[in-house]
Design a protein around this motif. Structure first.
Motif, short mmCIF file in Angstrom:
data_model
loop_
_atom_site.label_atom_id
_atom_site.label_comp_id
_atom_site.label_asym_id
_atom_site.label_seq_id
_atom_site.Cartn_x
_atom_site.Cartn_y
_atom_site.Cartn_z
N ILE A 128 65.08 44.95 -30.27
CA ILE A 128 64.13 43.82 -30.22
C ILE A 128 63.44 43.65 -31.57
CG2 ILE A 128 62.00 43.01 -29.15
CD1 ILE A 128 62.88 44.40 -26.57
N LEU A 129 63.08 44.77 -32.19
CA LEU A 129 62.39 44.70 -33.47
C LEU A 129 63.28 44.20 -34.60
CD1 LEU A 129 60.39 48.07 -33.27
CD2 LEU A 129 59.55 45.76 -32.81
N LEU A 130 64.59 44.39 -34.47
CA LEU A 130 65.52 43.99 -35.53
C LEU A 130 66.34 42.75 -35.16
CD1 LEU A 130 66.98 47.43 -36.72
CD2 LEU A 130 64.99 46.20 -37.59
N GLN A 131 65.90 42.02 -34.14
CA GLN A 131 66.72 40.92 -33.65
C GLN A 131 66.88 39.79 -34.67
OE1 GLN A 131 64.90 39.17 -30.20
NE2 GLN A 131 62.85 39.14 -31.10
N GLN A 165 74.05 57.66 -23.94
CA GLN A 165 74.12 58.00 -22.52
C GLN A 165 72.78 58.44 -21.96
OE1 GLN A 165 77.04 57.76 -20.67
NE2 GLN A 165 78.00 56.86 -22.49
N LEU A 166 72.00 59.16 -22.74
CA LEU A 166 70.73 59.69 -22.24
C LEU A 166 69.70 58.57 -22.10
CD1 LEU A 166 70.42 63.07 -24.15
CD2 LEU A 166 71.39 62.61 -21.90
N PRO A 167 68.90 58.57 -21.02
CA PRO A 167 67.94 57.48 -20.78
C PRO A 167 66.94 57.27 -21.92
CG PRO A 167 68.22 58.81 -18.81
CD PRO A 167 68.94 59.54 -19.91
N ASN A 168 66.39 58.34 -22.46
CA ASN A 168 65.40 58.20 -23.54
C ASN A 168 66.02 57.53 -24.76
OD1 ASN A 168 63.41 59.36 -21.98
ND2 ASN A 168 63.68 61.41 -22.85
N ASN A 169 67.23 57.91 -25.10
CA ASN A 169 67.91 57.30 -26.24
C ASN A 169 68.22 55.83 -25.97
OD1 ASN A 169 67.82 59.68 -27.64
ND2 ASN A 169 69.92 60.27 -27.16
N TRP A 170 68.63 55.52 -24.73
CA TRP A 170 68.95 54.13 -24.40
C TRP A 170 67.71 53.25 -24.51
CZ3 TRP A 170 67.41 50.48 -20.89
CH2 TRP A 170 68.23 49.36 -20.75
N ARG A 171 66.58 53.73 -23.99
CA ARG A 171 65.35 52.94 -24.06
C ARG A 171 64.90 52.73 -25.50
NH1 ARG A 171 64.02 55.87 -19.29
NH2 ARG A 171 63.09 57.55 -20.54
N LEU A 172 64.99 53.79 -26.33
CA LEU A 172 64.58 53.66 -27.72
C LEU A 172 65.50 52.68 -28.45
CD1 LEU A 172 62.86 54.47 -30.12
CD2 LEU A 172 64.34 56.48 -30.43
N ALA A 173 66.79 52.73 -28.16
CA ALA A 173 67.73 51.81 -28.81
C ALA A 173 67.42 50.36 -28.45
CB ALA A 173 69.16 52.17 -28.41
N ILE A 222 65.87 58.22 -34.10
CA ILE A 222 64.57 58.75 -34.52
C ILE A 222 64.28 58.36 -35.97
CG2 ILE A 222 63.32 60.88 -35.04
CD1 ILE A 222 64.57 62.13 -32.59
N ALA A 223 65.30 58.47 -36.83
CA ALA A 223 65.10 58.11 -38.24
C ALA A 223 64.81 56.61 -38.37
CB ALA A 223 66.34 58.48 -39.05
N LEU A 224 65.49 55.77 -37.59
CA LEU A 224 65.25 54.34 -37.65
C LEU A 224 63.86 53.99 -37.13
CD1 LEU A 224 66.27 51.51 -38.25
CD2 LEU A 224 67.35 51.47 -35.99
N ASP A 225 63.43 54.64 -36.07
CA ASP A 225 62.09 54.42 -35.53
C ASP A 225 61.02 54.76 -36.57
OD1 ASP A 225 60.21 53.80 -33.44
OD2 ASP A 225 59.92 55.95 -33.16
N GLN A 226 61.19 55.87 -37.27
CA GLN A 226 60.24 56.26 -38.31
C GLN A 226 60.25 55.27 -39.46
OE1 GLN A 226 61.56 60.23 -39.17
NE2 GLN A 226 60.42 61.15 -37.46
N LEU A 227 61.44 54.77 -39.82
CA LEU A 227 61.54 53.80 -40.91
C LEU A 227 60.81 52.51 -40.56
CD1 LEU A 227 64.65 53.06 -43.05
CD2 LEU A 227 63.40 51.16 -42.04
N ILE A 228 61.01 52.02 -39.34
CA ILE A 228 60.36 50.76 -38.93
C ILE A 228 58.84 50.92 -38.92
CG2 ILE A 228 60.05 49.19 -36.98
CD1 ILE A 228 63.00 49.52 -36.36
N PRO A 257 71.08 44.06 -47.71
CA PRO A 257 72.19 44.93 -47.32
C PRO A 257 71.78 46.13 -46.47
CG PRO A 257 72.41 44.31 -49.62
CD PRO A 257 71.08 43.80 -49.16
N GLU A 258 70.70 46.80 -46.84
CA GLU A 258 70.29 48.00 -46.11
C GLU A 258 69.96 47.67 -44.65
OE1 GLU A 258 69.06 48.26 -50.42
OE2 GLU A 258 68.88 46.81 -48.78
N ASN A 259 69.24 46.59 -44.44
CA ASN A 259 68.84 46.22 -43.08
C ASN A 259 70.02 45.73 -42.26
OD1 ASN A 259 66.20 46.87 -43.78
ND2 ASN A 259 65.67 44.77 -44.32
N ARG A 260 70.96 45.04 -42.90
CA ARG A 260 72.15 44.59 -42.17
C ARG A 260 72.97 45.80 -41.68
NH1 ARG A 260 72.34 40.64 -46.42
NH2 ARG A 260 73.93 41.85 -47.52
N LEU A 261 73.08 46.83 -42.52
CA LEU A 261 73.81 48.03 -42.12
C LEU A 261 73.10 48.75 -40.97
CD1 LEU A 261 74.77 49.35 -45.65
CD2 LEU A 261 76.33 48.42 -43.95
N LEU A 262 71.78 48.82 -41.05
CA LEU A 262 71.02 49.46 -39.97
C LEU A 262 71.19 48.70 -38.66
CD1 LEU A 262 67.72 50.41 -41.84
CD2 LEU A 262 69.65 51.89 -41.29
#
Length: 425
Positions: A219-222, A206-214, A133-139, A189-194
């Motif tokens: 894709i956005l950080l590829q 394990q949860l479907p919603n988390n898997w889809r968000l991940a 969630i924090a990464l999604d908000q950052l992007i 450095p910050e983006n490489r760590l993320l």
């Protein structure tokens, strides 16, 4: 397939059948049992105690909480033992989540009760969900990029001409220009760590919603490479004004990449394993809670280290490090948080208070308070310790309180004669 076994600190584990599994007794696979035994021997060599081996069939956990994932796929969730009786799984899990959130100095809205009620997954899944969630908000706010200087050979001038390289060109290549120019890329450095943390999370959610968000975030950080030196990149993490929106995700990123706080699970197996010494976690939880209710002109210092027990041969020996030091003008208060269960009804047994704790507090009072003032030992509140104990007097000038800390509300119950500068409504 990963199986989750939830227990609490000091629980007993066995490979035999358990008729009535509970948070205090559980059965684990033989492969997980053997792996924990080997892991315990590694911890013992470093001075820590993860489990205590009771014969060949039983293990008894120590006072560490968190998650251990074994190579066979068993995920052991270890929760705090704060009340007696009953399988209070969700209450223990939510308490641990609050304590972790407070210890990491996370915003109140993340650590709030409403947020916790909405997410009842095991601890590791909760941590990974908060990171996503924090990464999604950052992007959504924008990934920061940085300028990188590159060398190139072009038929046209771009950036700066490298004269040294240009004059060394062969005669037939004088029309090719040796140039240097800067390009704006997200490789910092910050983006490489993320990116590295995201790859770990994407493999373990394990949860479907988390898997889809991940997967969407991958894709956005590829285009961003993973970190090849995590420690070095953390040291280069920028905390200036332009990187302010990166700060909320930093503790989650550290937690996932370092896997635990503050211990390391050594060896080749690197599952999602995070261990928290309960004594340290309780201390940080108390510090974060008190810091929110301090008087405006008071200051809280954690792990003060300005005094030592004695002087010797021109130096000092045995540094004294109280958990909490409150300063208000010229006044001082010293507090120590103890993850121990004392009992107000057992006066004949000194309320189960350790004599060594009193010796420790007496030394703190003599050195930090010059022998005059107030000290406090803070213990978790429970049915057997619901009110402050009567004051303990070392002498006429130095007093010690034993105060209960309510884990659910995050508040310290003050004695009527205490002068601690706390502002509870």
């Amino acid at each position: 397939m990963t199986s989750v076994i939830s227990v609490r600190e000091y629980a007993r584990l066995t490979t035999e059948h358990v008729a009535k599994p509970s948070l205090d007794h559980a059965q684990i696979p033989a492969s997980a049992f053997d792996w924990l035994c080997n892991l315990s021997s590694t911890f013992s060599r470093s001075g820590a105690a993860l489990v205590q081996i009771e014969g060949r069939r039983w293990l008894r956990l120590d006072n560490y909480v968190g998650v251990i994932e074994t190579p066979c796929g068993t995920k052991l969730e270890i929760l705090p033992k704060h009340v007696d009786g009953g399988d209070i799984l969700e209450a223990s899990r939510k308490l641990l989540q609050r304590m972790i959130a407070a210890s990491l100095n996370l915003p109140a809205r993340i650590a709030g009760e409403a947020s916790l009620r909405l997410f009842d997954a095991p601890l590791s899944e909760w941590i990974m969900e908060r990171f996503l969630i924090a990464l999604d908000q950052l992007i959504k706010r924008g990934i920061r990029s940085d300028y990188v200087r590159i060398e190139a050979q072009e038929r046209y001038l771009r950036g700066r001409l490298d004269l040294v390289r240009q004059v060394r060109q062969p005669a037939g290549r004088q029309h090719i220009l040796q140039i240097e120019h800067d390009i704006l890329v997200p490789d910092r450095p910050e983006n490489r760590l993320l990116k590295t943390a995201l790859e770990i999370v994407a493999k373990h959610v394990q949860l479907p919603n988390n898997w889809r968000l991940a997967q969407n975030l991958r894709i956005l950080l590829q285009e961003i490479p993973s970190s090849v030196d995590i420690s070095a990149d953390f040291k280069r993490w920028t905390k200036d004004r332009l990187m302010a929106h990166y700060q909320p995700i930093l503790p989650w990123c550290e937690l996932i990449l370092y896997r635990q706080m503050p211990l390391s699970l050594v060896g080749q197996w690197r599952g999602i394993s995070m261990l928290f010494p309960m004594e340290r976690l309780f201390e940080r939880y108390v510090a974060a809670s008190l810091n929110m209710v301090l008087a405006p002109d008071a200051k809280l210092v954690t792990q003060a280290a300005s005094q030592s027990l004695c002087s010797h041969d021109g130096g000092t020996m045995f540094q004294l490090r109280p958990d909490l030091l409150i300063e208000r003008g010229s006044q001082r208060w010293l507090l120590d948080a103890k993850w121990k269960r004392i009992n107000q009804n057992e006066k004949s047994s000194n309320y189960r208070i350790s004599q060594s704790d009193f010796y420790q507090m007496f030394a703190y009072g003599k050195k930090y308070l010059q022998g005059a003032g107030e000290l406090a030992l803070i213990y978790p509140r429970h049915a057997g310790f619901s009110n402050p104990l009567p004051v303990f007097s070392f002498d006429n000038d130095l007093r010690l309180w034993a105060l209960p800390f309510d884990l659910d509300s995050g508040s310290l119950l003050l004695a009527s004669g205490s002068t601690l500068p706390l502002c509870y409504l």
